[in-house]
Structure formats: structure tokens, C-alpha cells
Design a protein around this motif. Sequence first.
Motif, mmCIF file in Angstrom:
data_model
loop_
_atom_site.group_PDB
_atom_site.id
_atom_site.type_symbol
_atom_site.label_atom_id
_atom_site.label_comp_id
_atom_site.label_asym_id
_atom_site.label_seq_id
_atom_site.Cartn_x
_atom_site.Cartn_y
_atom_site.Cartn_z
ATOM 1 N N ILE A 52 0.807 12.864 -7.925
ATOM 2 C CA ILE A 52 0.779 12.747 -6.405
ATOM 3 C C ILE A 52 -0.395 13.127 -5.855
ATOM 4 N N GLY A 53 -1.269 14.087 -6.294
ATOM 5 C CA GLY A 53 -2.529 14.597 -5.630
ATOM 6 C C GLY A 53 -2.097 15.735 -4.638
ATOM 7 N N ALA A 54 -3.339 16.349 -4.429
ATOM 8 C CA ALA A 54 -3.484 17.669 -3.608
ATOM 9 C C ALA A 54 -3.056 17.214 -1.933
ATOM 10 N N HIS A 55 -3.469 16.028 -1.680
ATOM 11 C CA HIS A 55 -3.181 15.693 -0.171
ATOM 12 C C HIS A 55 -2.734 14.118 0.066
ATOM 13 N N PRO A 56 -1.578 13.975 -0.474
ATOM 14 C CA PRO A 56 -0.682 12.836 -0.454
ATOM 15 C C PRO A 56 -0.487 12.266 0.886
ATOM 16 N N GLU A 57 -0.479 10.914 1.298
ATOM 17 C CA GLU A 57 -0.074 10.518 2.483
ATOM 18 C C GLU A 57 0.919 9.327 1.875
#
Length: 215
Positions: A52-57
Motif C-alpha cells: 500500500i505504501g506509507a502515504h496512500p491516496e
Amino acid sequence: MIFVRNRDVLLVGLLAFISLSALSFTIHKIVEDARRISPPPTPIAIAPTLVIGAHPEFFGDPHAPFTLVEFGDYQCPPCYYAATRIPSLIQHSKGRLRFVFRNFPIESIHPLAMQAAVVAEVAKRHGKFLLFHDAIYANQISLSSAWLNTLLQSLHLSKIQLQQDESYARRAIAEDVAIAKRCGLTGTPFFLLITPQNRVYRLTNIEQVRNFVPL
């Protein structure tokens, strides 16, 4: 004479309708055939948080139990097709599916892919990622460096802020690429699905979401 002209117009219109209907049927059949012969989803041993990643949108309900992650390229035609399908999948999931886009620009064949990715990532820092993401794909055929610069300028950032944001964007893109390679990416679009049990599956095509999420 007027009747003849009207008849000809009706005939042309009828032929056009038949042609479009046949083309639509052909495209639908190709997609369905590809879905049937595609290899089944494959489990991948990787932490969902890394995918997903550290800062998903998130597109869709941020609390949805299923997460579809795409690693894409803004100049990739199949990625454009995926971009047109995702809103429908999210809508029909009735709150069960959310979507995250991550970058994998293939600069060797798509010279504007990296610039487009940078513009979108800069926009993310200012709460406009979804707007810019959709705008870039909507203009994929006519994409140009000048148009991307104009889009970036619409954020009205200072020179210093822009430099800082672009530096951040390139680091974020590099992280996306590293995770994609770790997951075995072979081309774009590359799809991963995360289930409520935190299992990660590699999908051969976007329609395989239906194997997991009732639509």
C-alpha cells in the motif's frame, strides 16, 4: 428527392450503429476470452503495508476491506483502460473495495511517464492527486511536456516549494518502483489485491478482482 436523402442518411446511420455494435461485441469478447485463459491469481509473500505504501491516496471508501493496488505508467494504454474500469469496480463493490495507484514509469518506451508521475506526486502533497491522476489519463493521447508543466503551474507553488516537492516526488516514485520489482512486476499495469485477512495476491488482469470481491 428529400425522401431519398433521408433514406440514405438512415441507411448510413444504421450501418454505423451495426458497426459500433459489432466492435463493442468484439472488444467485450476479447476481454472475456483473455479473462478466461489468464493464469489464476497468485499469492505473494509480502507485507500489505509495503504494498500500500506509507502515504496512500485511496479511491473509494478508505476503510474498505479489500484493497486493489496498481503499479502503473501514465503513458501506458492498458493502464488507461484500467483507469476507466476502476471507478465502476469500486461503485459496484458497494464499499468493499478501495484502490491505490503507485508508479512504475517505463521511460525507455514512454518518455513523458516520469514527468507525469512527478506532477501527480507533487499534486498529492497538496491534496489534488486524484484530480491530477484523472486529468493526466484523460489527456493520455495528447500528452505533452508543455501541458504537464501547465498542469503543475496550476498549483501556484513557489520555486523553492516546487523544488522540494519534486525532490520528494522522485523519492516516492523510486520507492514505488523498488516495491514493484520486489513483487515481481513484469509490465504495466501490474495489479495486487489485499484481502481482509491481509493476504496479497498478484492478479493477471483487473477483472480478477471479481474472484474475491462480490460485484
